[in-house]
Motif scaffolding. Structure first.
Motif, PDB file in Angstrom:
ATOM      1  N   UNK A  47       1.122  -1.669   0.044  1.00 40.92           N
ATOM      2  CA  UNK A  47       0.250  -0.283   0.684  1.00 40.92           C
ATOM      3  C   UNK A  47       1.017   1.077   0.137  1.00 40.92           C
ATOM      4  N   UNK A  48       0.413   1.970  -1.150  1.00 41.39           N
ATOM      5  CA  UNK A  48       1.168   3.392  -1.279  1.00 41.39           C
ATOM      6  C   UNK A  48       1.596   3.719   0.404  1.00 41.39           C
ATOM      7  N   UNK A  49       2.618   4.721   0.626  1.00 39.59           N
ATOM      8  CA  UNK A  49       3.373   5.250   1.660  1.00 39.59           C
ATOM      9  C   UNK A  49       2.999   4.530   2.731  1.00 39.59           C
ATOM     10  N   UNK A  50       3.459   3.096   2.977  1.00 40.31           N
ATOM     11  CA  UNK A  50       2.972   2.551   4.052  1.00 40.31           C
ATOM     12  C   UNK A  50       3.769   1.522   4.522  1.00 40.31           C
ATOM     13  N   UNK A  51       3.332   1.401   5.688  1.00 41.30           N
ATOM     14  CA  UNK A  51       3.910  -0.524   5.488  1.00 41.30           C
ATOM     15  C   UNK A  51       3.414  -1.356   5.887  1.00 41.30           C
ATOM     16  N   UNK A  52       2.189  -1.381   4.661  1.00 43.60           N
ATOM     17  CA  UNK A  52       1.195  -2.096   4.789  1.00 43.60           C
ATOM     18  C   UNK A  52       1.121  -3.055   3.353  1.00 43.60           C
ATOM     19  N   UNK A  53       0.959  -4.567   3.991  1.00 46.26           N
ATOM     20  CA  UNK A  53       1.019  -5.093   2.389  1.00 46.26           C
ATOM     21  C   UNK A  53      -0.735  -5.729   2.529  1.00 46.26           C
ATOM     22  N   UNK A  54      -1.600  -5.624   1.420  1.00 43.93           N
ATOM     23  CA  UNK A  54      -2.241  -6.074   0.927  1.00 43.93           C
ATOM     24  C   UNK A  54      -2.447  -6.871  -0.334  1.00 43.93           C
ATOM     25  N   UNK A  55      -3.247  -8.124   0.220  1.00 49.08           N
ATOM     26  CA  UNK A  55      -3.910  -8.982  -0.217  1.00 49.08           C
ATOM     27  C   UNK A  55      -4.631 -10.204  -0.925  1.00 49.08           C
ATOM     28  N   UNK A  56      -5.553 -10.916  -1.223  1.00 48.85           N
ATOM     29  CA  UNK A  56      -6.952 -10.870  -1.486  1.00 48.85           C
ATOM     30  C   UNK A  56      -7.178 -12.589  -0.964  1.00 48.85           C
ATOM     31  N   UNK A  57      -8.142 -12.552   0.178  1.00 54.41           N
ATOM     32  CA  UNK A  57      -8.720 -14.331   0.519  1.00 54.41           C
ATOM     33  C   UNK A  57      -8.122 -15.486  -0.179  1.00 54.41           C
ATOM     34  N   UNK A  58      -7.497 -16.070  -0.156  1.00 49.81           N
ATOM     35  CA  UNK A  58      -8.500 -17.486  -1.434  1.00 49.81           C
ATOM     36  C   UNK A  58      -9.236 -17.934  -1.809  1.00 49.81           C
ATOM     37  N   UNK A  59     -10.535 -17.259  -1.263  1.00 46.32           N
ATOM     38  CA  UNK A  59     -11.599 -17.357  -2.668  1.00 46.32           C
ATOM     39  C   UNK A  59     -12.087 -15.556  -2.940  1.00 46.32           C
ATOM     40  N   UNK A  60     -11.537 -14.842  -3.040  1.00 46.75           N
ATOM     41  CA  UNK A  60     -11.145 -13.800  -4.400  1.00 46.75           C
ATOM     42  C   UNK A  60     -12.433 -13.493  -3.585  1.00 46.75           C
ATOM     43  N   UNK A  61     -12.573 -12.898  -2.000  1.00 42.94           N
ATOM     44  CA  UNK A  61     -13.284 -12.273  -1.794  1.00 42.94           C
ATOM     45  C   UNK A  61     -13.348 -10.905  -1.064  1.00 42.94           C
ATOM     46  N   UNK A  62     -11.949 -10.717  -1.022  1.00 41.44           N
ATOM     47  CA  UNK A  62     -12.042  -9.469   0.142  1.00 41.44           C
ATOM     48  C   UNK A  62     -10.482  -8.834   0.290  1.00 41.44           C
ATOM     49  N   UNK A  63      -9.892  -7.868   0.347  1.00 39.72           N
ATOM     50  CA  UNK A  63      -9.105  -7.255   0.103  1.00 39.72           C
ATOM     51  C   UNK A  63      -8.315  -7.435   1.346  1.00 39.72           C
ATOM     52  N   UNK A  64      -7.204  -7.896   1.528  1.00 40.99           N
ATOM     53  CA  UNK A  64      -6.994  -8.414   3.319  1.00 40.99           C
ATOM     54  C   UNK A  64      -5.266  -7.254   3.713  1.00 40.99           C
TER      55      UNK A  64
END
Length: 725
Positions: A47-64
């Motif tokens: 995530x830009x300008x943060x120390x955060x990694x984003x990704x999808x759950x295994x069912x492709x229904x959420x951005x975690x």
């Protein structure tokens, strides 16, 4: 007696239930990504300008998300349902049924996501505010639209309507071009057939007031027929296919001024048949940089043009070679600088970075040893350091590196032998390190580059253990035909290997530029089909000969003007290696490959007919004069300039040397290696009285994909079983 029989049956059933089974042909085709998929993180992004990694759950229904501030605990940023509701609210006249959260998303800033979605009536390019859970900017365009690219301010999106460009904004849609002649193609990423690293055909200026785009005139290129067998009466679908030595397309670069609604053409000059590459806007938006590569592909000029007049300002520098020059990347300006940029080149032997200023002066070489840069990552917060991924261990490994732009000092950030991939956080302090090796399926860590502490996110187990009897694989080193260069090889032993037995061999080959089959990662870079063949009692060998990727300029360029010669010589060193093994049946050696690998397979079958008893050649180039100009002339020059070279590797001239069983496979819709190649070889075999087998996939292009891939793999396996075992 009955009790004993019942007990025997029970034991037999129990043993069978727990025994490891061989792969099915379906598992050999898709199992790597389904049944035996290694545990992973789906679509990770910083995530830009943060120390955060984003990704999808295994069912492709959420951005975690996981963040350093949150001690890497998992949180939910956005759900598919929330996104769908926001889309309905913004575009009430359309309907959205999202099957999954958009896989291909990117962060524009700390709170803004960009992605594409499909409505019932239109396609949409969306910028979404995660904090507000609302659409920030959104553009609807035709469901037939392609190659959409949104301006950085989110106010305009350019897209392709057939062969013309349109721009959609808050005021409606503007037609940038209106060419009725289908031979004029605007804004296409298929310009120059996507050679030279081309992955787009339009570029927004930094101030979002101008759009640069390719204008490709291919009206003078001969039409090439592809036959569509799906209709009641088969139809001919013509494509433009400039063959080596024949008339090629003419390309110019146009600048469209959104406010003035006017266009001008950059004065790239003559000859018209040249390649325009490395398209880059200067950060102030006043100038555009273009790499002009001659058709011979041995002389590059990096030119600077005035975006307001189209006039040439200056040639910054030139790059020449006795073989070929191959620009593959746009320029990268340093953060907060309009005067210095990075240029990637292999001119000194290995593809590395060079720092130039806009006067064309080389400021500093930023290369490190014999490392080949495979991926540029990003700069740190202050723009003092550049992060990238490069090769080590004779091309087998990938490691992270950091280079100080001022001093040129390079630091290797990872050292464990294997394949590292991933990305760097915006401030350059955290590394998302995804690691694999022949012994490690997948190990993902967040590495703090200041403290050197790691936080493990995934440590994947071997998904094959207890499920299938996966054969032993080892990486091997073979000395090339030049007597000095080490070649990387992969040897897969038959399942339940018995050193006292003799086994048939399948050599899997590609051998051409920009491909590497053997790597230090899980399964050694092999597909499960290789292991399937090993489970069926074949020795499976793959060698990356000279001419293949990730080893530097001289390793690859040895093929120039003589495709197939040194590649075959190196593959035969692999055969010598096999013959030194007591468990190899020297009378039962076969070879399989596709595309360049199909060319190699056929070459080995006719030039070394006493060695190879069986071959399967998919989508093979047979006569390089039938191949397209951009790729073919780079490695072979024009037929008019290198007739001896073209004659030497024209396999129709060697069909009379065929002895073994050869199966040739082609896709009837192949626009890359046109079917004429294999048909010419079949005709040559008929004239020579040589029997050859042929199979056509009527609806497929250059390769066989989808469910039909199972059919293809079964056909290959059956052919080896029938004729080699």
């Amino acid at each position: 007696m009955k009790k004993i029989t019942f007990l025997s049956v029970f034991l037999l059933v129990g043993i069978t239930a727990f025994a490891q089974k061989n792969l099915t042909i379906e598992e050999a085709t898709y199992g790597q990504y389904r049944n035996f998929a290694v545990e992973n993180i789906v679509s990770p992004q910083w995530r830009k300008d943060t120390k955060t990694v984003t990704y999808l759950d295994n069912s492709y229904s959420k951005l975690l998300a996981k963040s350093e501030e949150g001690n890497w605990a998992e949180t939910t940023l956005l759900t598919k349902d929330e996104l769908q509701n926001a889309l309905k609210s913004k575009f009430s006249s359309d309907e959205f049924q999202l099957r999954m959260f958009p896989y291909s998303y990117s962060w524009i800033d700390k709170n803004t996501l960009e992605f594409e979605v499909d409505g019932k009536n239109s396609k949409y390019l969306i910028q979404f505010d995660v904090a507000q859970k609302a659409v920030k900017n959104g553009f609807a365009f035709s469901s037939e639209g392609r190659n959409q690219i949104i301006s950085s301010d989110g106010k305009n999106t350019a897209w392709l309507d057939d062969n013309n460009i349109k721009i959609t904004n808050g005021s409606g849609t503007i037609s940038v071009t209106s060419d009725e002649n289908k031979g004029i193609v605007n804004g296409s990423d298929y310009t120059h057939r996507q050679e030279f690293g081309i992955d787009r055909g339009m570029w927004w200026s930094p101030k979002n007031d101008k759009l640069a785009f390719y204008r490709k005139d291919e009206s003078m290129v001969a039409g090439y027929p592809l036959i569509d067998f799906g209709a009641r009466i088969a139809k001919s679908k013509d494509i433009k296919y400039p063959m080596a030595g024949e008339k090629s397309e003419e390309v110019t670069l146009v600048i469209y001024d959104v406010n003035a609604k006017k266009s001008l053409t950059l004065q790239t000059g003559e000859p018209k048949e040249q390649y325009l590459t490395c398209i880059t806007w200067e950060p102030n938006g006043k100038f555009v940089y273009v790499g002009l590569l001659n058709r011979e592909q041995n002389h590059l000029k990096l030119n600077k043009y005035d975006a307001s007049t189209g006039a040439l300002v200056k040639t910054l520098f030139e790059e020449k070679a006795s073989t070929y020059v191959e620009p593959l990347h746009d320029l990268t300006f340093l953060p907060n600088s309009s005067s210095e940029f990075l240029y990637r080149s292999e001119k000194d032997g290995f593809e590395q970075f060079y720092l130039y200023n806009t006067d064309g002066k080389l400021v500093r070489k930023l290369g490190f040893k014999d490392v080949v840069v495979t991926s540029m990552l990003d700069f740190d917060k202050d723009g003092k350091n550049l992060f990238y991924i490069g090769t080590t261990n004779n091309g087998l490994d990938r490691q992270f590196f950091k280079v100080d732009l001022k001093s040129g000092k390079t630091t290797q950030l990872t050292s464990t032998s294997g394949t590292h991939s991933g990305s760097i956080s915006s401030d350059g302090t955290l590394l998302f390190d995804q690691f694999s090796s022949v012994a490690t399926p997948n190990d993902i860590n967040i590495v703090n580059l200041k403290s050197n502490k790691s936080t493990n996110l995934v440590k994947a187990a071997n998904p094959y253990l207890g499920k299938t009897n996966l054969p032993k694989m080892e990486l091997v080193t073979i000395t090339s035909a030049d007597g000095k260069t080490p070649l990387n090889g992969r040897l897969i032993y038959p399942a339940n290997f018995d050193a006292n037995k003799k086994y048939p061999v399948m050599v899997y080959v590609y051998g051409g530029p920009h491909a590497q089959l053997v790597t230090n990662k899980f399964l050694g870079g092999a597909t499960l089909f290789d292991y399937y063949m090993a489970q069926n009692e074949y020795v499976v060998l793959t060698v990356d000969n000279r001419g293949s990727d990730a080893r530097g300029r001289d390793f690859e360029h040895v093929i120039h003007r003589n495709l197939g010669v040194n590649e075959m010589a190196d593959q035969m060193k692999g055969i010598e290696f096999l013959k030194s093994k007591s468990f190899v049946d020297q009378e039962k050696i076969g070879v399989y490959g596709w595309s360049f690998g199909g060319f190699m397979t056929t070459s080995l079958m006719v030039n070394h007919s006493d060695v190879f008893k069986v071959g399967v050649a998919g989508g093979p180039v047979i006569d390089w004069s039938f191949y397209e100009a951009m790729y073919g002339e780079r490695y072979m020059d024009m037929p008019q300039e290198n007739q001896a070279g073209y004659d030497n590797n024209n396999l129709t001239k060697k069909a009379n040397q065929l002895k073994g069983r050869l199966l040739m496979i082609h896709g009837a819709q192949d626009p890359v290696v046109v079917q004429q190649n294999s048909m010419e070889f079949i005709q040559a075999c008929i004239k020579a009285g040589k029997q050859v087998d042929y199979f056509l996939y009527p609806t497929h292009e250059h390769n066989v994909s989808g469910k039909d891939r199972v059919h293809l793999n079964q056909k290959i396996a059956d052919y080896f079983d029938i004729h080699l075992k």
